[in-house]
Scaffold this motif. Sequence first.
Motif, PDB file in Angstrom:
ATOM      1  N   VAL A  72      42.010  66.082  21.509  1.00 30.74           N
ATOM      2  CA  VAL A  72      43.185  66.750  20.945  1.00 30.74           C
ATOM      3  C   VAL A  72      42.783  68.136  20.446  1.00 30.74           C
ATOM      4  O   VAL A  72      41.606  68.485  20.443  1.00 30.74           O
ATOM      5  CB  VAL A  72      43.814  65.950  19.777  1.00 30.74           C
ATOM      6  N   ALA A  73      43.795  68.912  20.049  1.00 33.92           N
ATOM      7  CA  ALA A  73      43.610  70.220  19.424  1.00 33.92           C
ATOM      8  C   ALA A  73      42.674  71.119  20.237  1.00 33.92           C
ATOM      9  O   ALA A  73      42.825  71.207  21.449  1.00 33.92           O
ATOM     10  CB  ALA A  73      43.130  70.035  17.980  1.00 33.92           C
ATOM     11  N   LEU A  76      41.114  69.626  23.343  1.00 33.16           N
ATOM     12  CA  LEU A  76      42.064  69.472  24.450  1.00 33.16           C
ATOM     13  C   LEU A  76      42.299  70.821  25.128  1.00 33.16           C
ATOM     14  O   LEU A  76      42.301  70.911  26.367  1.00 33.16           O
ATOM     15  CB  LEU A  76      43.390  68.914  23.913  1.00 33.16           C
ATOM     16  N   ARG A  77      42.451  71.862  24.317  1.00 35.26           N
ATOM     17  CA  ARG A  77      42.690  73.185  24.908  1.00 35.26           C
ATOM     18  C   ARG A  77      41.473  73.640  25.700  1.00 35.26           C
ATOM     19  O   ARG A  77      41.602  74.249  26.767  1.00 35.26           O
ATOM     20  CB  ARG A  77      43.040  74.206  23.811  1.00 35.26           C
ATOM     21  N   GLY A 209      45.434  79.263  21.200  1.00 37.13           N
ATOM     22  CA  GLY A 209      46.523  78.303  21.384  1.00 37.13           C
ATOM     23  C   GLY A 209      47.821  78.995  21.776  1.00 37.13           C
ATOM     24  O   GLY A 209      48.901  78.482  21.518  1.00 37.13           O
ATOM     25  N   ALA A 220      50.974  77.181  21.674  1.00 39.76           N
ATOM     26  CA  ALA A 220      50.924  75.824  22.245  1.00 39.76           C
ATOM     27  C   ALA A 220      51.661  74.874  21.332  1.00 39.76           C
ATOM     28  O   ALA A 220      51.405  74.829  20.141  1.00 39.76           O
ATOM     29  CB  ALA A 220      49.466  75.387  22.367  1.00 39.76           C
ATOM     30  N   ARG A 221      52.632  74.156  21.864  1.00 40.62           N
ATOM     31  CA  ARG A 221      53.351  73.176  21.055  1.00 40.62           C
ATOM     32  C   ARG A 221      54.073  72.194  21.947  1.00 40.62           C
ATOM     33  O   ARG A 221      54.148  72.345  23.109  1.00 40.62           O
ATOM     34  CB  ARG A 221      54.306  73.817  20.064  1.00 40.62           C
TER      35      ARG A 221
ATOM     36  N   THR B 263      52.565  70.160  18.089  1.00 44.43           N
ATOM     37  CA  THR B 263      51.802  71.266  17.504  1.00 44.43           C
ATOM     38  C   THR B 263      50.576  70.743  16.758  1.00 44.43           C
ATOM     39  O   THR B 263      49.473  71.279  16.897  1.00 44.43           O
ATOM     40  CB  THR B 263      52.688  72.095  16.543  1.00 44.43           C
ATOM     41  N   ILE B 264      50.756  69.666  15.979  1.00 42.55           N
ATOM     42  CA  ILE B 264      49.618  69.112  15.232  1.00 42.55           C
ATOM     43  C   ILE B 264      48.484  68.716  16.186  1.00 42.55           C
ATOM     44  O   ILE B 264      47.312  68.958  15.908  1.00 42.55           O
ATOM     45  CB  ILE B 264      50.056  67.865  14.412  1.00 42.55           C
ATOM     46  N   PHE B 265      48.831  68.154  17.337  1.00 48.59           N
ATOM     47  CA  PHE B 265      47.780  67.635  18.218  1.00 48.59           C
ATOM     48  C   PHE B 265      47.311  68.625  19.286  1.00 48.59           C
ATOM     49  O   PHE B 265      46.375  68.329  20.025  1.00 48.59           O
ATOM     50  CB  PHE B 265      48.226  66.316  18.863  1.00 48.59           C
ATOM     51  N   THR B 266      47.986  69.774  19.413  1.00 52.59           N
ATOM     52  CA  THR B 266      47.459  70.764  20.362  1.00 52.59           C
ATOM     53  C   THR B 266      46.960  72.007  19.654  1.00 52.59           C
ATOM     54  O   THR B 266      45.980  72.617  20.082  1.00 52.59           O
ATOM     55  CB  THR B 266      48.522  71.197  21.398  1.00 52.59           C
ATOM     56  N   ASN B 267      47.608  72.380  18.569  1.00 49.70           N
ATOM     57  CA  ASN B 267      47.238  73.635  17.928  1.00 49.70           C
ATOM     58  C   ASN B 267      47.508  73.582  16.426  1.00 49.70           C
ATOM     59  O   ASN B 267      48.358  74.300  15.908  1.00 49.70           O
ATOM     60  CB  ASN B 267      48.053  74.762  18.584  1.00 49.70           C
TER      61      ASN B 267
END
Lengths: 221, 282
Positions: A72-73, A76-77, A209, A220-221, B263-267
Motif C-alpha cells: 500500500v501507499a 504500492l506506488r 502521488g 492519487a486517490r 487516499t489513505i491506502f495510496t497516498n
Amino acid sequence: MRHFEERLNELRLRLLEMGGLVESAVHLSVQALIEANVELARRVLADEPRINELEIQNDDLATGLLALEQPVASDLRFITAAIKINNNLERMGDKAANIAERSIALASEPAVTSLVDVARLGRLVEPMVHQALDAFVRRDSALARSVLSSDDAVDDMRNRISAEVVHRLEMDARNARPWLDLLFVSRSLERIGDHATNIAEDVVFMVDGVDVRHGHAVPAR
Amino acid sequence: MSATDAARLDVTQNLNPEKAQETAAVPEAGRNQPAVKIKARNVDFFYGPKQVLQGISADIRERRITALIGPSGCGKTTFLRTINRMYETVKNARADGELLLDSESIFDLALPHLRRRVGMVFQKPNPFPKSIFDNVAYGPRVHGLANGARLAELVEQSLRGAALWEEVKDSLHKSAFSLSGGQQQRLSIARALAIDPEVLLLDEPCSALDPISTAKIEELLFAIENRCTLVIVTHNMAQAARVADYTGFFLTGKLVEFNDTKTIFTNPSRKETEDYITGRFG
C-alpha cells in the motif's frame, strides 16, 4: 531489513541495471550513427537480449510482490511505477536496437547522415533518458518534472528533420532508401524521448502521488 | 472544496487542538459527500486520571462504511464505544467534547433510545442462550416493536439481511450455540439489524473468523450499507481497504488522519499513517 524491503530493493537494483544498459544502448546507437561505426552498433544489438531478459524478471518480481505482499501507499506506488518503467525501458532498448540496425545500413552513406541533423536530436534525447533515470534513482520529482518540459523541443526537432527528409526525397526520389532510414531513426529517437517522458511521469507519481500524465495533475486517490 | 480537501481539513483540526477549538465549524459537505451522521468535535476520553482519547474530530458519513485502524491501545475501540456510550459500565470512565448523532448530543440522549439507534457487534460472537429465533426477536420484543406474525416476519427479514436465513430457516428453534462461529457472528448482526438501527458499530467483527466467513460478513456489510451507517474497528488493513469508504488512523489516542480509504491506502498525507499501513511502524 524486512524480507519485503529486501525484495523491493532487489526490484529497484534490477531496474537500475536495466536503466544503465538502456542508457548505454541509446548513447552507443547515436554514436554508431554519427561515427558510422558498425562495431558500436553491433554492441548495442548484442546487449539487447539482456534488457529483454531483465524485463521479464522484473515483471515477475513485481507481480509476485503485488500478489504476496499486498503493498500500500508509497510501496504500492513504487511497484506500479516500476512495472511501467520496466516496460518503457524495454521499449527504449528496442528503439536503440532499431537505430543500431539502421546505422549499420547508413554506415556506407556518410554523406546522407551529415546532411540531416540527427545527431542534434540525439543530443536532445540522451539527457532526457539520463535525467529520467537519475530522478528515479534519487526519487527526485523536481528533476523528473524538468524532463517533461524537454519533450516539446524533441518533437519540434523531429518535425524539422521530417520536413528536411521530405524535401530531399522530392529532389532525388531514386535514392530513397538512406533518407527513409534517417526518417526511421529520427522517429525512434523521438519515441525514446516519449518513453523517457513516461518514466519521468511515473517518477512524479511514485514520489508525490500525483498523476501528471497528459497534462493532468491529479493526486492519487 | 473537494471531498478530499474537506477531509484533510478535518485532520488538520485533529492535529492542532487549539486551532480546532478556534474553528469548530466544519467545512460544508462536498457536493458528492453524503450527510454527516455522527459529528465528533474535540472528543476527549478518560479512564480516571488517564486520558486515552485527545481531541478527536471527525465526520462519519451517513450510509457509508468508515473503518477505524491503528495499533492496539491507540483508542479506536474506545472511540467506537463512546458512540453508543458503552463505556458507561466502566467505573470512572468519562467522555468530553461534542459528539452528535444527527444534531443531537449522544451524551444527552436517553440510553435505551441511543442503543436502539446505534447497534453494536462485538469481536467475539455473543449469542444469548436462547433459540436462533429468540435471539433475533429479543430486541424487537424489548422495544415493543412487533409481536406475533409481524415479529416472525421481522426475524426472517433480519436473518435474510444478515445472509443467514437460508442456512437456518429450518432450525429456527435450535439453540444459537449450535451455529458455527461465522454463523453466530451473522446472527449477532441479524440481532442488531432487527431493531433497525441507524448506526451499526462493529468491533473487529471478523477477527475470530476464517476467510470464508469473513468474506460473507464483508459482503453483508456492503448489503446493509444502504440502510445504516457502519463504523468498523479492524486490525486487518486489507479488510479496511476492501470494505471501507472512509478510514481513520488512530495513534496514541489521537486521530492522526481521516480521509477516503483510497487516499489513505495510496497516498496518505501523514508519515505515521504511511509507516503503519506499510508495516514500518515502531
